[in-house]
Design a protein around this motif. Structure first.
Motif, mmCIF file in Angstrom:
data_model
loop_
_atom_site.group_PDB
_atom_site.id
_atom_site.type_symbol
_atom_site.label_atom_id
_atom_site.label_comp_id
_atom_site.label_asym_id
_atom_site.label_seq_id
_atom_site.Cartn_x
_atom_site.Cartn_y
_atom_site.Cartn_z
ATOM 1 N N LEU A 244 0.831 -1.207 0.000
ATOM 2 C CA LEU A 244 0.000 0.000 0.000
ATOM 3 C C LEU A 244 0.866 1.257 0.000
ATOM 4 O O LEU A 244 0.577 2.221 -0.712
ATOM 5 C CB LEU A 244 -0.927 -0.011 1.213
ATOM 6 C CG LEU A 244 -1.984 -1.129 1.246
ATOM 7 C CD1 LEU A 244 -2.639 -1.204 2.616
ATOM 8 C CD2 LEU A 244 -3.031 -0.920 0.156
ATOM 9 N N GLY A 245 1.939 1.228 0.790
ATOM 10 C CA GLY A 245 2.812 2.392 0.885
ATOM 11 C C GLY A 245 3.493 2.707 -0.419
ATOM 12 O O GLY A 245 3.531 3.867 -0.856
ATOM 13 N N LYS A 246 4.050 1.690 -1.066
ATOM 14 C CA LYS A 246 4.724 1.915 -2.349
ATOM 15 C C LYS A 246 3.769 2.434 -3.413
ATOM 16 O O LYS A 246 4.180 3.140 -4.334
ATOM 17 C CB LYS A 246 5.365 0.606 -2.832
ATOM 18 C CG LYS A 246 6.638 0.220 -2.090
ATOM 19 C CD LYS A 246 7.199 -1.076 -2.618
ATOM 20 C CE LYS A 246 8.509 -1.436 -1.931
ATOM 21 N NZ LYS A 246 9.029 -2.754 -2.398
ATOM 22 N N CYS A 276 7.129 6.516 2.927
ATOM 23 C CA CYS A 276 7.046 7.968 3.133
ATOM 24 C C CYS A 276 8.239 8.672 2.505
ATOM 25 O O CYS A 276 8.113 9.793 2.000
ATOM 26 C CB CYS A 276 6.973 8.269 4.627
ATOM 27 S SG CYS A 276 5.416 7.762 5.399
ATOM 28 N N ARG A 277 9.399 8.011 2.536
ATOM 29 C CA ARG A 277 10.580 8.592 1.873
ATOM 30 C C ARG A 277 10.350 8.677 0.369
ATOM 31 O O ARG A 277 10.665 9.693 -0.258
ATOM 32 C CB ARG A 277 11.813 7.729 2.163
ATOM 33 C CG ARG A 277 13.077 8.237 1.459
ATOM 34 C CD ARG A 277 14.196 7.220 1.553
ATOM 35 N NE ARG A 277 13.867 5.977 0.863
ATOM 36 C CZ ARG A 277 13.980 5.790 -0.449
ATOM 37 N NH1 ARG A 277 14.388 6.779 -1.228
ATOM 38 N NH2 ARG A 277 13.671 4.623 -0.989
ATOM 39 N N VAL A 278 9.782 7.603 -0.195
ATOM 40 C CA VAL A 278 9.538 7.565 -1.641
ATOM 41 C C VAL A 278 8.554 8.660 -2.055
ATOM 42 O O VAL A 278 8.741 9.324 -3.083
ATOM 43 C CB VAL A 278 9.006 6.177 -2.058
ATOM 44 C CG1 VAL A 278 8.568 6.178 -3.528
ATOM 45 C CG2 VAL A 278 10.067 5.106 -1.824
ATOM 46 N N HIS A 279 7.498 8.852 -1.240
ATOM 47 C CA HIS A 279 6.435 9.788 -1.619
ATOM 48 C C HIS A 279 6.544 11.130 -0.905
ATOM 49 O O HIS A 279 5.686 12.011 -1.113
ATOM 50 C CB HIS A 279 5.071 9.152 -1.331
ATOM 51 C CG HIS A 279 4.790 7.926 -2.164
ATOM 52 N ND1 HIS A 279 4.431 7.997 -3.489
ATOM 53 C CD2 HIS A 279 4.857 6.604 -1.858
ATOM 54 C CE1 HIS A 279 4.261 6.765 -3.969
ATOM 55 N NE2 HIS A 279 4.523 5.911 -3.002
ATOM 56 N N GLY A 280 7.580 11.302 -0.079
ATOM 57 C CA GLY A 280 7.810 12.591 0.569
ATOM 58 C C GLY A 280 6.733 13.002 1.548
ATOM 59 O O GLY A 280 6.391 14.188 1.642
ATOM 60 N N ASN A 281 6.194 12.045 2.304
ATOM 61 C CA ASN A 281 5.149 12.354 3.284
ATOM 62 C C ASN A 281 5.797 12.537 4.654
ATOM 63 O O ASN A 281 6.229 11.571 5.284
ATOM 64 C CB ASN A 281 4.109 11.236 3.330
ATOM 65 C CG ASN A 281 2.886 11.614 4.152
ATOM 66 O OD1 ASN A 281 2.986 11.965 5.318
ATOM 67 N ND2 ASN A 281 1.728 11.551 3.513
ATOM 68 N N VAL A 282 5.850 13.781 5.111
ATOM 69 C CA VAL A 282 6.530 14.098 6.371
ATOM 70 C C VAL A 282 5.716 13.654 7.575
ATOM 71 O O VAL A 282 6.256 13.044 8.512
ATOM 72 C CB VAL A 282 6.806 15.619 6.462
ATOM 73 C CG1 VAL A 282 7.404 15.975 7.825
ATOM 74 C CG2 VAL A 282 7.736 16.051 5.341
ATOM 75 N N ILE A 309 13.658 12.374 3.994
ATOM 76 C CA ILE A 309 12.298 12.915 3.845
ATOM 77 C C ILE A 309 12.296 14.429 4.065
ATOM 78 O O ILE A 309 11.717 15.192 3.280
ATOM 79 C CB ILE A 309 11.330 12.226 4.843
ATOM 80 C CG1 ILE A 309 11.153 10.748 4.486
ATOM 81 C CG2 ILE A 309 9.964 12.926 4.830
ATOM 82 C CD1 ILE A 309 10.368 9.953 5.517
ATOM 83 N N TYR A 310 12.965 14.872 5.129
ATOM 84 C CA TYR A 310 13.048 16.306 5.395
ATOM 85 C C TYR A 310 13.788 17.030 4.277
ATOM 86 O O TYR A 310 13.380 18.118 3.847
ATOM 87 C CB TYR A 310 13.763 16.547 6.730
ATOM 88 C CG TYR A 310 12.933 16.245 7.955
ATOM 89 C CD1 TYR A 310 11.604 16.651 8.036
ATOM 90 C CD2 TYR A 310 13.487 15.562 9.045
ATOM 91 C CE1 TYR A 310 10.843 16.369 9.170
ATOM 92 C CE2 TYR A 310 12.738 15.283 10.172
ATOM 93 C CZ TYR A 310 11.412 15.689 10.233
ATOM 94 O OH TYR A 310 10.662 15.422 11.342
#
Length: 382
Positions: A244-246, A276-282, A309-310
């Motif tokens: 789901l995350g990917k 979150c790193r892949v999609h940039g969700n902080v 991510i930051y």
């Protein structure tokens, strides 16, 4: 009677009682020594097992197999392979159990050449009978060493297969991202009468995660519970979170992590943090990182992923704060490590390693690759 007593104490994990009987024996045969070695191995005392093995006045193939298995099961593949080679040098013919024990070590080290030599020298020659368990070990070794064609050929040639055989092939294709083959294998498996187990579904969900097959993943996750009454474990939930995350469904992945009947653990929260790193969700990344830090505050990967991510959102103050936090907590980034087998010898490399005899040539080749990458328009993520 004494041998039987030692074996009984081994099964109960009573090493001191087993050693007492062993030391009190007036006459010890090779079975006595081997059983006592096995006692120490099963109790996790590998040093004592190894010392007793070296002290044995006579060793047979079972003795060697016992010690090789001990190293292999204790996650010491180098020692398992070293002992196997020593066994061959001393002209002791391996038995089925020897090969079943050394092949996982070959798989872990990537010793494909040795694995192929074992197959040619003992299976093709007919010295050792290819049982189902041994066939499964070869399939796993070939797949993990990257020779998927050999794994597929052996699987096709096996006259008898069990669920482990099918799982080995399912996991092999899943690891290599070949989702179509995984789904096809599963449909074939259902026609054999062999009942899939939790490992089968772990391979299925992993394949769906690799290829972003969200609807298929949801279906299989539901099927394992409703169709086969297999209760999902943390690993299955982690695969669903990763899938789901990917696919960018981060909120749904977070809900799965929070709604698990058990703690999501490092695998589940780690999969979410990476997504979150892949999609940039902080926001969700911070939630996952907070859970991971509570589980293992010394894991450098958590801080590195959050820094990325930051950085992707130009939040440089947070990046600086995290790096200061790492320094204050004494957390150091583990260097990257890789290994490769060349002419039967495994070479291991760490990031920025200059210890290898051919380091200058290796770095020259890498520099040449970087030049070509830049010419093709590659821009490194910093």
């Amino acid at each position: 009677m004494a041998n039987a007593l030692i074996d009984m104490f081994r099964k109960f994990g009573c090493k001191s009682s087993a050693r007492e009987v062993f030391d009190g024996m007036a006459v010890k045969d090779v079975y006595s020594w081997t059983t006592m070695v096995n006692v120490y191995a099963k109790c996790g005392h590998l040093e004592s097992a190894a010392q007793l093995f070296e002290d044995m006045p006579r060793r047979n193939a079972v003795s060697w197999s016992c010690m090789i298995a001990a190293y292999s099961q204790a996650n010491q593949p180098e020692e398992a392979v070293r002992l196997f080679k020593k066994m061959i040098e001393e002209n002791v013919e391996p038995i089925n159990a020897t090969l079943v024990s050394v092949l996982p070590a070959c798989a872990q080290l990537g010793c494909l050449d040795l694995g192929r030599w074992i197959y040619d020298n003992y299976i093709v020659s007919g010295k050792v009978v290819l049982t189902v368990n041994l066939g499964n070990a070869f399939i796993d070794m070939y797949a993990k060493c990257g020779d998927l064609d050999a794994a597929s050929r052996l699987f096709a040639e096996m006259g008898e297969r069990n669920v482990v055989s099918w799982n080995s092939m399912v996991m092999a294709h899943a690891v290599h991202g070949q989702s179509e083959q995984v789904l096809h294998l599963f449909e074939q498996l259902k026609g054999t009468g062999i009942v899939p187990d939790e490992i089968t579904f772990l391979g299925l969900l992993s394949a769906c995660s690799h290829s972003g097959l969200v609807s298929e993943g949801r279906r299989y996750f539901k099927e394992m519970k409703m169709g086969y009454q297999i209760e999902p474990k943390a690993e299955h939930y982690a695969c669903m979170i990763d899938l789901l995350g990917k696919s960018g469904l981060l909120e749904e992945a977070l809900e799965v992590a929070k709604g698990m009947p058990m703690e999501a653990g490092e695998a589940g929260w780690g999969a979410l943090l990476n997504a979150c790193r892949v999609h940039g969700n902080v926001e969700i990344g911070e939630c996952a990182a907070d859970k991971l830090v509570k589980l293992d505050p010394s894991d450098s990967g958590i801080y590195v992923l959050m820094c990325q991510i930051y950085a992707s959102k130009s939040k440089w103050d947070q990046v600086k704060m995290l790096r200061m936090l790492m320094r204050d907590r004494g957390v150091k980034k583990n260097p990257g490590c890789s290994s490769i087998e060349v002419d039967g010898k495994c070479h291991e490399f760490l990031a920025a390693d200059v210890l290898h005899v051919h380091s200058e040539d290796i770095y020259a080749a890498l520099k040449n690759i970087y030049i070509h990458l830049k010419l093709e328009g590659y821009v490194p993520l910093t």
